[in-house]
Motif scaffolding. Structure first.
Motif, mmCIF file in Angstrom:
data_model
loop_
_atom_site.group_PDB
_atom_site.id
_atom_site.type_symbol
_atom_site.label_atom_id
_atom_site.label_comp_id
_atom_site.label_asym_id
_atom_site.label_seq_id
_atom_site.Cartn_x
_atom_site.Cartn_y
_atom_site.Cartn_z
ATOM 1 N N VAL A 243 13.523 -12.821 -9.153
ATOM 2 C CA VAL A 243 12.218 -12.240 -8.836
ATOM 3 C C VAL A 243 12.386 -10.734 -8.714
ATOM 4 O O VAL A 243 13.358 -10.250 -8.112
ATOM 5 N N ARG A 244 11.432 -10.006 -9.289
ATOM 6 C CA ARG A 244 11.484 -8.551 -9.275
ATOM 7 C C ARG A 244 10.248 -7.996 -8.596
ATOM 8 O O ARG A 244 9.123 -8.363 -8.941
ATOM 9 N N LEU A 245 10.445 -7.089 -7.633
ATOM 10 C CA LEU A 245 9.355 -6.326 -7.033
ATOM 11 C C LEU A 245 9.338 -4.960 -7.690
ATOM 12 O O LEU A 245 10.319 -4.210 -7.605
ATOM 13 N N VAL A 246 8.226 -4.604 -8.310
ATOM 14 C CA VAL A 246 8.135 -3.380 -9.107
ATOM 15 C C VAL A 246 6.999 -2.514 -8.580
ATOM 16 O O VAL A 246 5.912 -3.016 -8.277
ATOM 17 N N THR A 247 7.234 -1.219 -8.457
ATOM 18 C CA THR A 247 6.148 -0.264 -8.231
ATOM 19 C C THR A 247 6.185 0.775 -9.329
ATOM 20 O O THR A 247 7.259 1.226 -9.738
ATOM 21 N N THR A 248 5.017 1.148 -9.820
ATOM 22 C CA THR A 248 4.903 2.233 -10.793
ATOM 23 C C THR A 248 4.086 3.351 -10.166
ATOM 24 O O THR A 248 3.522 3.206 -9.077
ATOM 25 N N SER B 70 -0.216 -8.544 -9.857
ATOM 26 C CA SER B 70 -0.305 -7.082 -9.853
ATOM 27 C C SER B 70 -1.528 -6.668 -9.059
ATOM 28 O O SER B 70 -2.544 -7.369 -9.056
ATOM 29 N N THR B 71 -1.431 -5.521 -8.405
ATOM 30 C CA THR B 71 -2.562 -5.035 -7.612
ATOM 31 C C THR B 71 -3.528 -4.176 -8.397
ATOM 32 O O THR B 71 -4.652 -3.966 -7.972
ATOM 33 N N GLY B 72 -3.087 -3.592 -9.494
ATOM 34 C CA GLY B 72 -3.819 -2.449 -10.008
ATOM 35 C C GLY B 72 -3.467 -1.236 -9.158
ATOM 36 O O GLY B 72 -2.637 -1.298 -8.243
ATOM 37 N N VAL B 73 -4.125 -0.108 -9.411
ATOM 38 C CA VAL B 73 -3.779 1.142 -8.745
ATOM 39 C C VAL B 73 -4.328 1.169 -7.323
ATOM 40 O O VAL B 73 -5.522 0.932 -7.100
ATOM 41 N N LEU B 74 -3.465 1.480 -6.362
ATOM 42 C CA LEU B 74 -3.854 1.675 -4.967
ATOM 43 C C LEU B 74 -3.575 3.117 -4.573
ATOM 44 O O LEU B 74 -2.615 3.722 -5.048
ATOM 45 N N GLY C 107 0.818 -1.201 0.000
ATOM 46 C CA GLY C 107 0.000 0.000 0.000
ATOM 47 C C GLY C 107 0.850 1.248 0.000
ATOM 48 O O GLY C 107 2.083 1.204 0.103
ATOM 49 N N VAL C 108 0.183 2.396 -0.101
ATOM 50 C CA VAL C 108 0.847 3.702 -0.078
ATOM 51 C C VAL C 108 1.097 4.081 1.374
ATOM 52 O O VAL C 108 0.181 4.068 2.199
ATOM 53 N N ASP C 109 2.333 4.435 1.696
ATOM 54 C CA ASP C 109 2.672 4.765 3.079
ATOM 55 C C ASP C 109 1.983 6.058 3.504
ATOM 56 O O ASP C 109 1.824 6.998 2.716
ATOM 57 N N ASP C 110 1.609 6.123 4.788
ATOM 58 C CA ASP C 110 0.884 7.284 5.305
ATOM 59 C C ASP C 110 1.708 8.565 5.252
ATOM 60 O O ASP C 110 1.135 9.664 5.257
ATOM 61 N N GLU C 111 3.052 8.472 5.212
ATOM 62 C CA GLU C 111 3.850 9.698 5.138
ATOM 63 C C GLU C 111 3.665 10.419 3.803
ATOM 64 O O GLU C 111 4.062 11.567 3.648
ATOM 65 N N GLU C 112 3.035 9.752 2.852
ATOM 66 C CA GLU C 112 2.773 10.358 1.553
ATOM 67 C C GLU C 112 1.795 11.526 1.655
ATOM 68 O O GLU C 112 1.855 12.456 0.864
ATOM 69 N N GLY C 113 0.906 11.518 2.612
ATOM 70 C CA GLY C 113 -0.135 12.540 2.664
ATOM 71 C C GLY C 113 -1.376 12.047 1.948
ATOM 72 O O GLY C 113 -1.834 10.935 2.186
ATOM 73 N N VAL D 120 -0.233 4.140 -6.486
ATOM 74 C CA VAL D 120 0.858 3.243 -6.858
ATOM 75 C C VAL D 120 0.287 1.920 -7.340
ATOM 76 O O VAL D 120 -0.753 1.473 -6.857
ATOM 77 N N THR D 121 0.981 1.298 -8.278
ATOM 78 C CA THR D 121 0.695 -0.071 -8.673
ATOM 79 C C THR D 121 1.856 -0.959 -8.235
ATOM 80 O O THR D 121 3.017 -0.600 -8.445
ATOM 81 N N PHE D 122 1.545 -2.101 -7.630
ATOM 82 C CA PHE D 122 2.553 -3.060 -7.191
ATOM 83 C C PHE D 122 2.523 -4.265 -8.125
ATOM 84 O O PHE D 122 1.443 -4.773 -8.463
ATOM 85 N N GLU D 123 3.711 -4.740 -8.508
ATOM 86 C CA GLU D 123 3.818 -5.884 -9.407
ATOM 87 C C GLU D 123 4.909 -6.829 -8.914
ATOM 88 O O GLU D 123 5.948 -6.376 -8.405
#
Length: 677
Positions: A652-657, A629-633, A605-611, A616-619
């Motif tokens: 193995v690759r952890l990707v965020t867009t 993939s999560t789709g957009v969170l 998920g998106v960290d709370d410090e982001e505001g 973000v999408t996680f893959e």
């Protein structure tokens, strides 16, 4: 300048034009979009910035520290002259924020900080001018600047401040975007344009105008007759991920650049220490082929010889400063293998073969694809090696991880005097387990119109490694298109610790007339150890590589800001997690799994410090396949479970867009990320 309090102020930086260029993973870029139409707005007709401005800005190296003062600025001007940067084309010595006192005087004028600038700003400008250089200053199109101390901005004071700058001898104004009170951007920046014009008329001092509103209002659409350059993105940081993200946002804006009106993807980080020299050469190469302003952001007082060599490469600078003023355009970008080409005034093409991936890649194009006329052969000039070759039309190379080959190709009829170009290549995995023999195959291919003769190849590893050739390493002659292929066995010592190591592939050959040429390809191999059996937290395991959009990837904390170790507890929608990875989109973290693991699981998920801005999408990728993939969170959502079957995968690759919305302030958490083997 950097926004010291938060990165949530860095908003949308590109529109639909750029979206097609933003890769869906840290290692992949999609097919480029069709070129956009040139902008309708005319450029400022004042003769300024006919080529992209070149110079220095102190912010990246000094921020607001006490060392930012009169002596430091004068010292930079001295270094420009002494180290040949002035001769290479650098002109501007620019101040960033923190040069003023927090309050104006009784007459509403800006007051230089007497502790930093005891003799005033004009004295510094005069000194810079005495060296044959130009002087720049900073303020913001708001009530205060971007620094947390809140120095006076120019909103409502544009004409007085512009007059003051001109009287001091300012040649360049960087105009930031903080504390703007919601006033329309075009109106704010146009008012300062008019103020600078008025000041120039009264003093005879022309001032280059740099618009720094971070691309929020798509200035490429309207600012060509307002400023001479405009920021297209949020702030850069001294990381590979940040540079790569900004590069992808700026590349599709090529139609909007030209003499007197330039896309500005922010300052250079070359020499600041957060990237390798290979990555800095890529940074400098890509900024140059994009006709970007070249504003040095490193502390030249302590810069290495390699930093000066990169910044002072006149052949690369000539690409940036070409008077035709075209920004390079993307020819291809499949799989993170970029070909970017720039038309030059003499009819040649500058070509960047840029490898965004974490392993060596073959990248290729042709003279025809670059738009060059048909010819028997072409001259190919390597701008980093400063050597010329002939090619029958192929332009290709195996490019090291995060590297760039920058060449200039011309149909000048002079090709025959140069030896043929050869391409060095490598087949086989660059992942090596300690003590276990690994098979590699190298190739030396003649790309030239003339044959390569007396070809010889060698492969050398670090001390203690065994490298053995199992097939011929020489060839008497290679006709055009033919290759010498050599099989090798490479063995790392049994006690070699995991990490990256360099092999060196070297080839020599001669032209038919006997001219000798040498080619070298550094190859990075990784010594790897399979993860332990059972379930392991990914934050506890070594990774093969990582790339992050802002600052480093953090273990068991959030991304934080740009410094290592400055994160907070991983927190998503109020829930705190003890273990995991804190990243910033766009981000990629790679792990060696050695075909011995089955599952990856995480709460993401998106960290709370982001505001309130994050999306973000996680893959999860298993070798070259997207496994989950999560789709957009968004930050309004609780952490989501994400798992993938990675059976049989070697890597193995952890990707965020960034979720596809062009936002660059995306703090993302791989909470409780674990690997089952």
């Amino acid at each position: 300048m950097r926004h010291l309090l938060t990165r949530t102020t860095r908003r949308r930086v590109v529109g639909a034009l750029a979206a097609a260029f933003l890769g869906t993973t840290g290692l992949t870029a999609p097919t480029p979009a069709a070129p956009a139409e040139a902008p309708a707005a005319p450029a400022l007709d004042d003769g300024l910035a006919r080529t992209p401005p070149m110079g220095f800005n102190n912010w990246n190296s000094t921020h607001c520290r006490a060392e930012f003062n009169e002596q430091m600025v004068k010292g930079i001007a001295d270094i420009f002259v002494d180290k040949g940067l002035k001769d290479a084309g650098y002109q501007y010595v620019n101040l960033d924020d923190c040069w003023a006192l927090p309050a104006r005087d009784a007459n509403g004028k800006l007051v230089p900080d007497p502790a930093r600038f005891p003799n005033g700003i004009k004295a510094v400008a005069d000194y810079v001018h005495s060296k044959g250089l130009k002087f720049g200053i900073y303020t913001s199109a708001g009530t205060k600047t971007c620094n947390s101390a809140g120095f006076p901005g120019a909103l409502g004071h544009e004409y007085g401040d512009a007059q003051q700058f001109a009287e001091w001898g300012v040649d360049y104004l960087k105009y930031d975007n903080c504390n703007n009170q919601g006033v329309d951007a075009k109106s704010r920046y146009t008012t300062m344009r008019d103020a600078l014009r008025a000041a120039s008329r009264s003093t005879g001092r022309p001032i280059v105008y740099s618009i720094c509103e971070w691309g929020e209002n798509e200035p490429w659409e309207w600012a060509a007759d307002v400023g001479h350059l405009w920021r297209t993105t949020g702030d850069i940081s001294d990381t590979w991920g940040s540079m790569l993200s900004i590069l992808k946002q700026n590349l599709p804006l090529a139609p909007y650049a030209g003499p007197g009106h330039w896309n500005d993807p922010d300052m250079l980080e070359v020499g600041n220490g957060g990237m390798t020299d290979t990555e800095y050469r890529s940074h400098f190469s890509m900024w140059s082929i994009m006709a970007a302003p070249l504003l040095i952001g490193s502390d030249l007082r302590s810069a290495s010889d390699e930093t000066f060599d990169i910044l002072g490469n006149k052949e690369v600078i000539a690409v940036d400063q070409d008077p035709l003023g075209k920004q390079g355009s993307v020819v291809s970008s499949e799989g993170g293998r970029w070909v970017v080409a720039k038309e030059m005034r003499d009819g040649s093409r500058a070509v960047a073969l840029f490898n965004e991936t974490g392993s060596a890649q073959r990248i290729a194009t042709t003279a025809r694809a670059l738009g060059l006329p048909e010819a028997d052969a072409y001259t190919l000039r390597d701008l980093w090696q400063h050597k010329s070759y002939n090619t029958a039309g192929a332009i290709s190379a195996t490019v090291p991880a995060h590297g760039t080959i920058l060449v200039r190709v011309s149909a000048d009829g002079q090709w025959a005097k140069n030896p043929p170009a050869v391409e060095l290549g490598l087949d086989g995995s660059t992942l090596v387990e300690p003590g276990k023999p690994s098979a590699l195959t190298t190739s030396v291919t003649d790309l030239g119109r003339t044959p390569a003769t007396r070809v010889s190849v060698s492969l050398r590893g670090p001390e203690g490694w065994t490298v053995k050739a199992n097939s011929p390493t020489t060839a008497a002659i290679l006709p055009t298109g033919r290759a010498l292929r050599t099989k090798w066995t490479v063995t790392a010592p049994a006690d070699a610790p995991p990490g990256s190591y360099e092999l060196t592939l070297k080839a020599t050959h001669r032209s038919p007339s006997g001219v000798r040429a040498e080619s070298v390809l550094p190859l990075t191999v990784s010594v790897v150890v399979a993860p332990p059996s059972g379930t392991s937290h990914l934050g506890d395991l070594p990774w093969l590589s990582s790339a992050n959009g802002w600052g480093p990837v953090e273990r068991d904390t959030s991304n934080g800001e740009s410094a290592a170790g400055d994160g907070n507890p991983l927190t998503v929608n109020g829930v705190v997690y003890a273990k995991g990875l804190g990243v910033h989109a766009e981000s990629t973290v790679e792990y060696y799994t050695g075909k011995a693991c089955e599952t990856v699981t995480a709460q993401v998920g998106v960290d709370d410090e982001e505001g309130t801005e994050g999306s973000v999408t996680f893959e999860i990728w298993a070798d070259g396949t997207k496994a989950a993939s999560t789709g957009v969170l968004t930050n309004a959502q609780a952490a989501q479970p994400l798992s993938a079957d990675v059976s049989g995968a070697q890597v193995v690759r952890l990707v965020t867009t960034d979720g596809g919305d062009g936002i660059t302030s995306d703090h993302a958490d791989w909470a409780e990320a674990s690997l089952g083997c």
